[in-house]
Enzyme design. Sequence first.
Site, PDB file in Angstrom:
ATOM      1  N   HIS A   1      -4.241   2.992  -3.621  1.00 18.48           N
ATOM      2  CA  HIS A   1      -4.393   2.364  -2.300  1.00 18.48           C
ATOM      3  C   HIS A   1      -3.589   1.082  -2.132  1.00 18.48           C
ATOM      4  CE1 HIS A   1      -6.230   0.909   1.387  1.00 18.48           C
ATOM      5  NE2 HIS A   1      -6.361  -0.255   0.787  1.00 18.48           N
TER       6      HIS A   1
ATOM      7  N   HIS B   1      -2.168  -1.059   7.156  1.00 21.57           N
ATOM      8  CA  HIS B   1      -1.716  -1.379   5.799  1.00 21.57           C
ATOM      9  C   HIS B   1      -0.625  -0.415   5.341  1.00 21.57           C
ATOM     10  CE1 HIS B   1      -5.229   1.313   5.574  1.00 21.57           C
ATOM     11  NE2 HIS B   1      -4.590   1.883   4.582  1.00 21.57           N
TER      12      HIS B   1
ATOM     13  N   ILE C   1     -10.485   8.242   0.107  1.00 25.68           N
ATOM     14  CA  ILE C   1     -10.399   7.110  -0.818  1.00 25.68           C
ATOM     15  C   ILE C   1     -10.451   5.816  -0.022  1.00 25.68           C
ATOM     16  CG2 ILE C   1      -8.872   5.863  -2.424  1.00 25.68           C
ATOM     17  CD1 ILE C   1      -9.851   8.378  -3.668  1.00 25.68           C
TER      18      ILE C   1
ATOM     19  N   HIS D   1     -29.421 -15.408  23.910  1.00 21.48           N
ATOM     20  CA  HIS D   1     -28.474 -15.204  25.002  1.00 21.48           C
ATOM     21  C   HIS D   1     -27.770 -16.490  25.440  1.00 21.48           C
ATOM     22  CE1 HIS D   1     -30.276 -11.318  25.034  1.00 21.48           C
ATOM     23  NE2 HIS D   1     -29.642 -10.922  26.103  1.00 21.48           N
TER      24      HIS D   1
ATOM     25  N   ARG E   1     -23.829 -19.248  35.096  1.00 25.22           N
ATOM     26  CA  ARG E   1     -24.774 -18.366  35.776  1.00 25.22           C
ATOM     27  C   ARG E   1     -25.361 -19.084  36.995  1.00 25.22           C
ATOM     28  NH1 ARG E   1     -30.960 -17.677  34.666  1.00 25.22           N
ATOM     29  NH2 ARG E   1     -31.373 -15.752  35.782  1.00 25.22           N
TER      30      ARG E   1
ATOM     31  N   HIS F   1       0.836  -1.199   0.000  1.00 30.88           N
ATOM     32  CA  HIS F   1       0.000   0.000   0.000  1.00 30.88           C
ATOM     33  C   HIS F   1       0.874   1.254   0.000  1.00 30.88           C
ATOM     34  CE1 HIS F   1      -2.321  -3.327   1.686  1.00 30.88           C
ATOM     35  NE2 HIS F   1      -3.391  -2.742   1.220  1.00 30.88           N
TER      36      HIS F   1
ATOM     37  N   HIS G   1     -22.504 -16.823  32.102  1.00 30.25           N
ATOM     38  CA  HIS G   1     -23.749 -17.214  31.434  1.00 30.25           C
ATOM     39  C   HIS G   1     -23.383 -18.093  30.243  1.00 30.25           C
ATOM     40  CE1 HIS G   1     -24.913 -13.994  34.052  1.00 30.25           C
ATOM     41  NE2 HIS G   1     -26.187 -14.105  33.751  1.00 30.25           N
TER      42      HIS G   1
ATOM     43  N   GLU H   1     -18.934  -4.206  23.884  1.00 34.41           N
ATOM     44  CA  GLU H   1     -18.100  -5.385  24.083  1.00 34.41           C
ATOM     45  C   GLU H   1     -16.821  -5.324  23.257  1.00 34.41           C
ATOM     46  OE1 GLU H   1     -21.247  -5.472  23.019  1.00 34.41           O
ATOM     47  OE2 GLU H   1     -22.380  -6.213  24.740  1.00 34.41           O
TER      48      GLU H   1
ATOM     49  N   GLY I   1     -11.182   4.098   6.844  1.00 35.11           N
ATOM     50  CA  GLY I   1     -11.713   2.805   7.243  1.00 35.11           C
ATOM     51  C   GLY I   1     -11.881   2.705   8.753  1.00 35.11           C
TER      52      GLY I   1
ATOM     53  N   PHE J   1     -21.824 -12.825  24.033  1.00 33.33           N
ATOM     54  CA  PHE J   1     -21.377 -11.565  23.443  1.00 33.33           C
ATOM     55  C   PHE J   1     -19.883 -11.549  23.152  1.00 33.33           C
ATOM     56  CE2 PHE J   1     -25.273 -10.048  25.847  1.00 33.33           C
ATOM     57  CZ  PHE J   1     -26.093 -10.196  24.737  1.00 33.33           C
TER      58      PHE J   1
END
Lengths: 687, 687
Positions: free
Chosen positions: A274, A67, A201, A487, A534, A27, A475, A426, A170, A451
């Site tokens: 790029h 990059h 770009i 969940h 849990r 790049h 959990h 998270e 990005g 999660f």
Amino acid sequence: MNDLDTLAVNTVRGLCIDAVQQAGSGHPGTPMGIAPVAYTLWQKFLRFDPQDPIWPNRDRFVLSEGHASALLWSLLYLTGVRAVDPDYEVLGRPAVTLEDLRTFRQLGSRCPGHPEYRWTSGVETTTGPLGQGVATSVGMAMAGRWLAARYNQPGFPVFDFDVYALAGDGCMMEGVASEAASLAGHHKLANLCWIYDSNRITIEGYTDITFTEDVAARFLAYGWNVTTVADANDLNAVDRAFRTFRAETERPTLILVHSHIGYGSPVEDTPKAHGEPLGAEGVRAAKRFFGMPEDEHFHVPDGVRQCFERGIGARGAELRASWTKMFDSYSHAWPALAEETDLIQRRRLPEAWDALLPDYPPDPEGLATRDSSGQVLNAVARGVPWLVGGSADLAPSTKTRLTFEGAGDFQPDEPAGRNHHLGVREHASAAVANGMALVKLRPYWSGFLIFSDYAKAAIRLSALMEIPVIHVFTHDSIGVGEDGPTHQPVEQLAGLRAMPGLLVFRPADAGEVVETWRVVAALHHEPAALVLSRQKLPTLDRTVLAPASGVARGAYVLADAPSGTPQVLLLATGSEVHLALAAREELAAQDIGARVVSMPCWELFDRQPKEYRDEVLPPRVTARVGIEQASTFGWERYVGDGGTVVGMHTYGASAPLKQLLKRFGFTPGRVAQAARELVSAQGGSTA
Amino acid sequence: MNDLDTLAVNTVRGLCIDAVQQAGSGHPGTPMGIAPVAYTLWQKFLRFDPQDPIWPNRDRFVLSEGHASALLWSLLYLTGVRAVDPDYEVLGRPAVTLEDLRTFRQLGSRCPGHPEYRWTSGVETTTGPLGQGVATSVGMAMAGRWLAARYNQPGFPVFDFDVYALAGDGCMMEGVASEAASLAGHHKLANLCWIYDSNRITIEGYTDITFTEDVAARFLAYGWNVTTVADANDLNAVDRAFRTFRAETERPTLILVHSHIGYGSPVEDTPKAHGEPLGAEGVRAAKRFFGMPEDEHFHVPDGVRQCFERGIGARGAELRASWTKMFDSYSHAWPALAEETDLIQRRRLPEAWDALLPDYPPDPEGLATRDSSGQVLNAVARGVPWLVGGSADLAPSTKTRLTFEGAGDFQPDEPAGRNHHLGVREHASAAVANGMALVKLRPYWSGFLIFSDYAKAAIRLSALMEIPVIHVFTHDSIGVGEDGPTHQPVEQLAGLRAMPGLLVFRPADAGEVVETWRVVAALHHEPAALVLSRQKLPTLDRTVLAPASGVARGAYVLADAPSGTPQVLLLATGSEVHLALAAREELAAQDIGARVVSMPCWELFDRQPKEYRDEVLPPRVTARVGIEQASTFGWERYVGDGGTVVGMHTYGASAPLKQLLKRFGFTPGRVAQAARELVSAQGGSTA
């Protein structure tokens, strides 16, 4: 800006152009556009000594647009940054040689495609997956503020470093960056500066095809200071922007820099700049534009390295020298604190860190492993003052709050607090933990196991970087109950176990929880995931069963067949260990000898010598039942051709746990039946 | 606001309170706080007919704060929404009965802990994992705009529905919501309305412990219209806010509503109101406050259901009737378009949709599967006009751009375009695809396989909801080469395979790519992940080898042992199938008969009858080598106790592919050696 500045900037550009061209991939455009900003930062502002790239109070530079690695390699080469060995010894040799630049992106080069932490010194964090670098930088800045609050004393500013992150379009689009920016604004991290390299770009074209928001306004909404540089090539404006950051004391700073990708080349301001080399003609055209010799590759004009020596080199050496002097006095005035900072830098634990680890007497009712883990965490945290962390808004559920006196909440007005409120974020939580671990604190963060999906990319980076982040997930199964399939994790365990370098622990009771923390706290270069229940689980009677210290070997014989020669092996983790024990009783009543193997950490077990593994799982016993409230994926490694798995094949359902256990077949009867069938198929006794 | 409105709102609150109390778990506070807003929306604005909850032009209501499911269950019950069967037939029975409400969160109840798509009619998308609902709603609004652009004709507004999403503080903190909001702003989705239920409470406490940004300013920065309701109980203000949304034609709208969690209860405005029942006393106190009978549970006062009938019921019936009438005329005026919309609603494909699928002649050089997939995708898209999609800024690399005439770009001024520019927002990309699939378009999105980690939570929802989203992942292994370990997937395949309900395809050549798309395009209720190579792969000669149609069975014998009786099985997917074929040749030269099994889709193979599976993988042949440039995790299922796996045990490295193949042992010689060792260990011939 003087001629030598211009020459140095263009030298950086030339090296990047040549490295990409030589590699045949890479790049070039981003380094060409943003080189003046990176140069100004390193040469004029960054408090960093190339002679000691791990000086604890150095400013951190994160190349979030990873990059553009050639930019970093060029700077490391030109400033003469020294190499560091894995045990944190600064070596005589340079981090990056001209030969490394010439072999950019080739096997074994110190200049890989993206910056890799611990592979090339001077790399503060592995970057490439967009958004991660900036999010990680927030953790570094939080760690910096915490270190200052704990260790600085009047006249002894031991820690006052700043954190800079260079990010592209990005990074600005990624959700993890948004989460982290919101958190940084809340914490008023005035020691944090993001430089937004806005070249408009991306790979698909001009950013206006999808990204038309007002980024500056968004950051103001987060509570940041925002300043703009209209032209990346205007070194005076760039200088002013960094001074604005330095003068800001209440907010993090975003420097929005308008730059030109592929600046000076025929493909300037186009997507073509790029991700591919400029080509021989493009290289020549660019060098012509910059007044560099067209056909000399990897050219470093006279005076350029000296220029860096006089700039960042001299400044860094002086800063470090005066800091070292100051730290010597500090060591006399505050020996205990100085000793702590030294342990931190070497990733060591204090002596007797484990003195307060609790002991759990047998208890048929027991407690959830999230509860015992919370108690053990508190004990560890009292022994390790720089163990800090928090939760993605689930601390009351994940039980990860440090509750002892003085633990406090980390807040702008309470920077020595050890409990982080990370919010419903998270992904940023895991990235922030990475950042804190890179500054060598011992961070943990917690959430529900389901999660972990949100944070996967950042968890992976902790494993790839080999940093000892502690990911606490509770959990852990359909044990979640009524909240239902959204969940209830099913495939998350398999996904984490498949990740190289991550130790995944699913302890069965409070005893195993203690031993898990004993192993995890002592890790230097490995992250760990704790997978906790849990629901309540009995605390096993270790006077009858094997001691929980078997956790350190990953798996161990918890209860052998009554006769001592097992006909069937029951392999389980976490809550299902209790199911296995119950099934063992049932089988014993039918004269079938079953051994229960608790397997809290597959990765550690796989590392044991074959003798131990064969002792735990005797090859001749092929009747094996794996039991886990999770996808069966991966269990075949242990149950083998002759075995079976009682696990999940679908998602769960919303119902109280008892109903779910029956519905999905997690009953002693079902396990015993599976065992009987296997034994029977082999012609063994089924009583 | 009249007395009946108040009564209806309080009835909703009462049902929610009672359902949570009865269940013994759940989230009462959010419904209590936001009920007036939900009521106003449903009763006064939502264009939805409870008698036909799948009317194609209905407004969509997404409960992004899915933990408040009791609110939705109460509304579905009170408005008498009818059930729908899995084949999209509206049934006579109600979606939710009083008995369902009484068994909230119990096994089998239509009122589970979180809204589950296809389990309870009236649920437009499964929610619970925060941020997903709002992000998905953006896809629904994009789909609505696209449907309007393609199908509406002068005088025939066939599609002009709006999309509403009700979200809490948690949703606003999640990165996926930020990504989606930015995208929605870019697309000027004036048919999209997010209601931000700002009650300033999350699980850990007041939001000001971590979330102090100016959300309204942030959304203005995204290009949204923002309006505020100072008090959720002010029905007139709520009414005005929805009118503001309806009047807005250029931007999506955020209605920021200040609400009181647990309103009217003793725990109002405290975290205690979030996630636990009010308790008997709290229930009584709240009912007293609302003027409801304290000891009557699940009480629906006279007139309340009639009130809903006269409101949403009558309005919905009338709207649907006039739409149906209009659609009848449309069917005559525009029969082809009407036929298309009908196919869409039934998730069918047009006849001869596969007429343009290419045929690939054998070619030793071949092409990357990302390239053949791009070509096949274009052919499928020409046959299926409502196949739409895009990339998270990687279309030139993932080759997913639709390039035929008329495909166009989906943009505010080009709403019939079929190419989406989703930006560097992988997570939102997958969630947006979910939203489009829920409106029954056939969406795909693409990215690098490594970045599937970013989108994991949304991919999971596509599997949990059983919707036919096509996830296209390229750059599928260390074949990525120079970009190095941050970009080289290792554990991602295992993670996706472990996910129930997701079909994961890794085709070996252009022939298998065609057959993969043939299977995937025809899916009704399953999502698929395509895992494709960056590097060229030979197109196999199917006159010599087995036909690629074996893909439909998941795995098939590609090339048998020359003698017909294999001594060893070589199992491989994708690029490694070619390695297996080369190893087979090498082994043949040593008089070892090796069978090559191509296994592009494990999930489909596992569904085949045992006879077929045993035919492909004869149980008596236990010498088996699995070959895949990915974590070996999970391969034991097929190679068994007697087998071995040539795979990845660490992360990759930055280097050209050829160097990596050697470094990590992906050579015919290494595979052949592994096979020889297995055969030899069994006492077989090693030549």
